[in-house]
Design a protein around this motif. Structure first.
Motif, mmCIF file in Angstrom:
data_model
loop_
_atom_site.group_PDB
_atom_site.id
_atom_site.type_symbol
_atom_site.label_atom_id
_atom_site.label_comp_id
_atom_site.label_asym_id
_atom_site.label_seq_id
_atom_site.Cartn_x
_atom_site.Cartn_y
_atom_site.Cartn_z
ATOM 1 N N LEU A 1 0.826 -1.213 0.000
ATOM 2 C CA LEU A 1 0.000 0.000 0.000
ATOM 3 C C LEU A 1 0.860 1.262 0.000
ATOM 4 O O LEU A 1 0.520 2.258 -0.640
ATOM 5 C CB LEU A 1 -0.941 0.003 1.203
ATOM 6 N N ALA A 2 1.983 1.219 0.700
ATOM 7 C CA ALA A 2 2.866 2.385 0.738
ATOM 8 C C ALA A 2 3.527 2.635 -0.611
ATOM 9 O O ALA A 2 3.968 3.754 -0.885
ATOM 10 C CB ALA A 2 3.936 2.201 1.815
ATOM 11 N N TYR B 1 10.020 4.577 -6.301
ATOM 12 C CA TYR B 1 10.349 3.638 -5.233
ATOM 13 C C TYR B 1 9.442 2.415 -5.247
ATOM 14 O O TYR B 1 9.682 1.446 -4.530
ATOM 15 C CB TYR B 1 10.235 4.322 -3.869
ATOM 16 N N GLN B 2 8.402 2.432 -6.044
ATOM 17 C CA GLN B 2 7.393 1.377 -6.014
ATOM 18 C C GLN B 2 7.957 -0.029 -6.251
ATOM 19 O O GLN B 2 7.623 -0.942 -5.485
ATOM 20 C CB GLN B 2 6.274 1.673 -7.002
ATOM 21 N N PRO B 3 8.805 -0.270 -7.258
ATOM 22 C CA PRO B 3 9.304 -1.639 -7.436
ATOM 23 C C PRO B 3 10.088 -2.161 -6.228
ATOM 24 O O PRO B 3 9.985 -3.338 -5.884
ATOM 25 C CB PRO B 3 10.209 -1.539 -8.671
ATOM 26 N N ALA C 1 15.601 0.833 -7.153
ATOM 27 C CA ALA C 1 14.333 1.064 -7.852
ATOM 28 C C ALA C 1 14.221 2.511 -8.317
ATOM 29 O O ALA C 1 13.804 2.774 -9.446
ATOM 30 C CB ALA C 1 13.155 0.707 -6.942
ATOM 31 N N LYS C 2 14.610 3.445 -7.463
ATOM 32 C CA LYS C 2 14.533 4.862 -7.826
ATOM 33 C C LYS C 2 15.475 5.167 -8.990
ATOM 34 O O LYS C 2 15.114 5.899 -9.915
ATOM 35 C CB LYS C 2 14.866 5.729 -6.605
ATOM 36 N N GLN C 3 16.673 4.593 -8.951
ATOM 37 C CA GLN C 3 17.639 4.844 -10.013
ATOM 38 C C GLN C 3 17.203 4.190 -11.321
ATOM 39 O O GLN C 3 17.336 4.780 -12.389
ATOM 40 C CB GLN C 3 19.006 4.311 -9.608
ATOM 41 N N ALA C 4 16.661 2.977 -11.260
ATOM 42 C CA ALA C 4 16.320 2.240 -12.482
ATOM 43 C C ALA C 4 14.997 2.684 -13.096
ATOM 44 O O ALA C 4 14.858 2.689 -14.311
ATOM 45 C CB ALA C 4 16.271 0.744 -12.179
#
Length: 123
Positions: free
Chosen positions: A9-10, A82-84, A75-78
């Protein structure tokens, strides 16, 4: 299950950062309670190897804490989000739940043998 749900959920974008913060605090609290539960179960299941098991549980918690930050950064870089990373950590939490569910019945059958001749569990 609750930790995985909270992290999933976050991972979605929320209108308020306070909602996201609340969900992250909830998920981290549930993970902390799970860690405490493991530390309480360790002496019941591994009475003779308590030092080794306590060290392994602490090490695993440290790796989990490191992995969360690393997966969020990756995740943020790719992907730019941040979700993944949050979803990957939620998936790991659910995988751990499945693993523990699989061994729960066998562990409960073997605990009296591990507790000693009296068959009572040490609490």
């Amino acid at each position: 299950m609750l930790a995985g749900l909270g992290l999933a959920l976050a991972s979605f974008h929320h209108a308020s950062p306070w909602v996201a913060l609340g969900l992250m605090m909830f998920a981290m609290s549930v993970l902390g309670m799970g860690n405490g539960a493991v530390f309480q179960l360790a002496p019941q299941r591994f009475g003779r190897e308590i030092g080794v098991v306590t060290g392994l549980v602490g090490m695993t918690g440290g790796i989990g804490g490191f992995y969360l930050a690393a997966s969020l950064g990756w995740a943020k870089q790719a992907t730019g989000s941040y979700q993944p990373g949050l979803l990957a950590f939620a998936g790991l939490a659910l995988l751990a739940l499945l693993g523990l569910t699989g061994v729960k019945a066998r562990w409960r059958r073997t605990w009296p043998d591990l507790a000693g001749a009296g068959g009572a569990l040490r609490l």
